[in-house]
Design an enzyme around this catalytic site. Sequence first.
Site, PDB file in Angstrom:
ATOM      1  N   GLN A   1       1.611   3.685   1.995  1.00 46.62           N
ATOM      2  CA  GLN A   1       2.507   3.890   3.131  1.00 46.62           C
ATOM      3  C   GLN A   1       3.059   2.544   3.640  1.00 46.62           C
ATOM      4  O   GLN A   1       3.089   2.274   4.835  1.00 46.62           O
ATOM      5  CB  GLN A   1       1.779   4.639   4.245  1.00 46.62           C
ATOM      6  CG  GLN A   1       1.613   6.114   3.985  1.00 46.62           C
ATOM      7  CD  GLN A   1       2.937   6.872   4.021  1.00 46.62           C
ATOM      8  OE1 GLN A   1       3.877   6.473   4.698  1.00 46.62           O
ATOM      9  NE2 GLN A   1       3.010   7.974   3.283  1.00 46.62           N
ATOM     10  N   SER A   2       3.519   1.728   2.725  1.00 49.20           N
ATOM     11  CA  SER A   2       3.991   0.381   3.065  1.00 49.20           C
ATOM     12  C   SER A   2       5.295   0.388   3.854  1.00 49.20           C
ATOM     13  O   SER A   2       6.316   0.897   3.391  1.00 49.20           O
ATOM     14  CB  SER A   2       4.189  -0.431   1.782  1.00 49.20           C
ATOM     15  OG  SER A   2       4.860  -1.642   2.046  1.00 49.20           O
ATOM     16  N   ASN A   3       5.244  -0.201   5.036  1.00 50.53           N
ATOM     17  CA  ASN A   3       6.470  -0.395   5.822  1.00 50.53           C
ATOM     18  C   ASN A   3       7.377  -1.422   5.156  1.00 50.53           C
ATOM     19  O   ASN A   3       8.605  -1.305   5.197  1.00 50.53           O
ATOM     20  CB  ASN A   3       6.117  -0.874   7.231  1.00 50.53           C
ATOM     21  CG  ASN A   3       5.251   0.100   7.984  1.00 50.53           C
ATOM     22  OD1 ASN A   3       5.513   1.296   7.990  1.00 50.53           O
ATOM     23  ND2 ASN A   3       4.210  -0.395   8.627  1.00 50.53           N
TER      24      ASN A   3
ATOM     25  N   ALA B   1       0.840  -1.190   0.000  1.00 41.93           N
ATOM     26  CA  ALA B   1       0.000   0.000   0.000  1.00 41.93           C
ATOM     27  C   ALA B   1       0.880   1.247   0.000  1.00 41.93           C
ATOM     28  O   ALA B   1       2.092   1.178   0.196  1.00 41.93           O
ATOM     29  CB  ALA B   1      -0.914  -0.016   1.220  1.00 41.93           C
TER      30      ALA B   1
ATOM     31  N   CYS C   1       7.718  -2.081   1.926  1.00 48.00           N
ATOM     32  CA  CYS C   1       8.429  -1.514   0.775  1.00 48.00           C
ATOM     33  C   CYS C   1       9.603  -0.662   1.227  1.00 48.00           C
ATOM     34  O   CYS C   1      10.678  -0.690   0.615  1.00 48.00           O
ATOM     35  CB  CYS C   1       7.469  -0.704  -0.090  1.00 48.00           C
ATOM     36  SG  CYS C   1       6.281  -1.727  -1.005  1.00 48.00           S
TER      37      CYS C   1
END
Length: 343
Positions: free
Chosen positions: A75-77, A73, A79
Amino acid sequence: MNLGRFPRLRFAHLPTPLDPLPNLTKELGGPDIYIKRDDQTGLATGGNKTRKLEFLMADALGKDADTIITQGATQSNHCRQTAAIAAKLGMACNVLLENRTGGEDLDFTQSGNVFLDRLFGARIRHYPGGTDMDAAMEDVAREIEEDGGTPYVIPGGGSNPIGALGYVDCAMELLVQAGERGLRVDRVVHATGSAGTQAGLVTGLEGASSGIPVLGVGVNAPRETQEERVHGLARRTADLLGTGIEIARERVVANCDYVGAGYGVPTDGMVEAVTLLSRLEGILLDPVYTGKGMAGLIDLVRRGRFARDENIVFVHTGGSAGLFGYRGAFADAMASDSRGAGP
């Protein structure tokens, strides 16, 4: 369980601390709550994906990959941590971000984890909510292959059997820490999303015959869907380990009553939980995973769902960088503080 036979890189700061939360425990009137600080794994502000990436990136290097592809998503942690380790290893990284909430606020689309993805040099590709992200990663992989590169695709959240080994290891680490301090752990609670963390914890704790139940507080899917997803991955992880561990369906439990309007959509409970932990313990949660996970734990304690003499370990899976993408969600709480402040 012999994890030593699986290729692994060593860059996480382990073991992560296991700390009591005395002020939160007092605020809620028991049970005794502890926190496993996997927000302090050391990679790019930390988080649970670091454990998974130790195994996944070793597999990528073993396959001579030069480019990492993953998705998450906005705000992917996951990624953010993947972009960081790719940079450290001198590999290209393609990050595919799905706007699952439809948010257009610049804090959300450009700050927090997105800013860090760019800082780590990842190539970011944006997709609207509802996109088949697995198919999108396959398209990018073909593009890289046509350009002469060797891609390695990591699923969202790093959640496949290889990635879940990181949380088999975490389960074993937790048991050692508890044993060293004579702590009886009655329950483990954490936020569950892409399933890899819960699948690894369940597999590790079941494989050790610990008898410790794991409660995943869901952040996206309905309960039955989430439990089936976790159970399937736990079984595949156990098969990968090759130890003959049988993961009973009833050992996988998720409570998905705290998702709210959807994945990544703020809730009042999340705002309260993030604020409480900040002000009672000086610990930052995140708005998408640990905030909702802790909101679930707090509410269940208030409802008397746990015995007062239990010892509960909350696994903090990180993600505080995402707070900067969600400033608006905390505007009312901050405004209330300002109105009540003295001169």
